[in-house]
Scaffold this motif. Structure first.
Motif, PDB file in Angstrom:
ATOM      1  N   LEU A 137     -27.193  11.769 -28.897  1.00  0.00           N
ATOM      2  CA  LEU A 137     -26.647  10.423 -28.862  1.00  0.00           C
ATOM      3  C   LEU A 137     -27.827   9.465 -28.826  1.00  0.00           C
ATOM      4  O   LEU A 137     -28.656   9.509 -27.919  1.00  0.00           O
ATOM      5  CB  LEU A 137     -25.776  10.234 -27.619  1.00  0.00           C
ATOM      6  CG  LEU A 137     -25.020   8.927 -27.506  1.00  0.00           C
ATOM      7  CD1 LEU A 137     -24.071   8.740 -28.689  1.00  0.00           C
ATOM      8  CD2 LEU A 137     -24.247   8.887 -26.202  1.00  0.00           C
ATOM      9  N   HIS A 138     -27.938   8.646 -29.879  1.00  0.00           N
ATOM     10  CA  HIS A 138     -28.989   7.629 -29.961  1.00  0.00           C
ATOM     11  C   HIS A 138     -28.292   6.273 -29.939  1.00  0.00           C
ATOM     12  O   HIS A 138     -27.786   5.821 -30.950  1.00  0.00           O
ATOM     13  CB  HIS A 138     -29.805   7.776 -31.255  1.00  0.00           C
ATOM     14  CG  HIS A 138     -30.588   9.043 -31.325  1.00  0.00           C
ATOM     15  ND1 HIS A 138     -31.785   9.206 -30.684  1.00  0.00           N
ATOM     16  CD2 HIS A 138     -30.331  10.220 -31.950  1.00  0.00           C
ATOM     17  CE1 HIS A 138     -32.242  10.415 -30.920  1.00  0.00           C
ATOM     18  NE2 HIS A 138     -31.384  11.060 -31.682  1.00  0.00           N
ATOM     19  N   GLY A 139     -28.279   5.649 -28.757  1.00  0.00           N
ATOM     20  CA  GLY A 139     -27.550   4.386 -28.635  1.00  0.00           C
ATOM     21  C   GLY A 139     -26.077   4.621 -28.885  1.00  0.00           C
ATOM     22  O   GLY A 139     -25.432   5.401 -28.214  1.00  0.00           O
ATOM     23  N   GLU A 140     -25.549   3.953 -29.898  1.00  0.00           N
ATOM     24  CA  GLU A 140     -24.134   4.094 -30.253  1.00  0.00           C
ATOM     25  C   GLU A 140     -23.914   5.193 -31.289  1.00  0.00           C
ATOM     26  O   GLU A 140     -22.784   5.523 -31.605  1.00  0.00           O
ATOM     27  CB  GLU A 140     -23.606   2.764 -30.815  1.00  0.00           C
ATOM     28  CG  GLU A 140     -23.671   1.606 -29.848  1.00  0.00           C
ATOM     29  CD  GLU A 140     -22.662   1.777 -28.724  1.00  0.00           C
ATOM     30  OE1 GLU A 140     -21.531   2.207 -28.994  1.00  0.00           O
ATOM     31  OE2 GLU A 140     -23.038   1.490 -27.571  1.00  0.00           O
ATOM     32  N   ARG A 141     -24.995   5.727 -31.833  1.00  0.00           N
ATOM     33  CA  ARG A 141     -24.894   6.677 -32.944  1.00  0.00           C
ATOM     34  C   ARG A 141     -25.041   8.114 -32.438  1.00  0.00           C
ATOM     35  O   ARG A 141     -26.036   8.478 -31.832  1.00  0.00           O
ATOM     36  CB  ARG A 141     -25.988   6.376 -33.966  1.00  0.00           C
ATOM     37  CG  ARG A 141     -25.823   7.118 -35.231  1.00  0.00           C
ATOM     38  CD  ARG A 141     -26.850   6.643 -36.253  1.00  0.00           C
ATOM     39  NE  ARG A 141     -27.249   7.839 -36.963  1.00  0.00           N
ATOM     40  CZ  ARG A 141     -28.459   8.353 -36.996  1.00  0.00           C
ATOM     41  NH1 ARG A 141     -29.438   7.742 -36.381  1.00  0.00           N
ATOM     42  NH2 ARG A 141     -28.707   9.440 -37.644  1.00  0.00           N
ATOM     43  N   ALA A 142     -24.043   8.924 -32.726  1.00  0.00           N
ATOM     44  CA  ALA A 142     -24.084  10.335 -32.350  1.00  0.00           C
ATOM     45  C   ALA A 142     -24.228  11.172 -33.611  1.00  0.00           C
ATOM     46  O   ALA A 142     -23.668  10.843 -34.656  1.00  0.00           O
ATOM     47  CB  ALA A 142     -22.814  10.715 -31.617  1.00  0.00           C
TER      48      ALA A 142
END
Length: 154
Positions: A137-142
């Motif tokens: 999970l990078h910020g809002e992006r999975a």
């Protein structure tokens, strides 16, 4: 880790101590572990996953190897991770290709390369790996992607 006792001839112990000194190993156990790993890698199962470092010297002008070798890597684009060519003089270069795949496929690629006229001093080093798919999970992006995990042995 297990502690073992071995009996070894004086001459072989002197050779081990010389290897230890050259390699920078801090003790005999460390040197023996390294030598055993290298010895076992030669018997790696063909289906085992690995990263192979293929090194060789070649004359790029002979038989048009300067074009043929990169084309052979292109044909194995799914396995080629990186390549480096270092010109030594007008007639020789040292090249390194980092390949990913099974032991059998990496060895087959390297051997086909080493058999080319104009390719000399070929050597392959195999590093045992396992592919792991991980979720991040990078910020809002999975997303998921592969990681290669280096293993101690095949």
């Amino acid at each position: 880790m297990q502690r073992i006792t071995i009996t070894i001839e004086d001459e072989l112990l002197q050779a081990l101590d010389a290897v230890m000194e050259r390699s920078g190993a801090s003790n005999r156990s460390e040197a023996l572990r390294d030598l055993i790993r290298r010895g076992l890698a030669k018997d790696a199962p063909e289906e085992a996953e690995c990263v192979g470092v293929v090194t060789y010297a070649l004359d790029p002008a002979q038989r048009d190897l300067g074009r043929l070798v990169p084309e052979s890597r292109q044909q194995h684009h799914d396995a080629a991770i990186a390549a480096l060519s270092v010109p030594l003089d007008h007639h020789a270069a040292v090249e390194v290709a980092v390949m990913r795949g099974t032991v059998g496929s990496v060895q087959a690629y390297a051997n086909s390369l080493f058999l080319q006229r104009g390719v000399r001093h070929g050597r392959t080093t195999l590093i045992p790996v396992r592919t792991e798919v991980e979720f991040h999970l990078h910020g809002e992006r999975a997303h998921t992607h592969d990681h290669l995990r280096v293993l101690d042995r095949f």
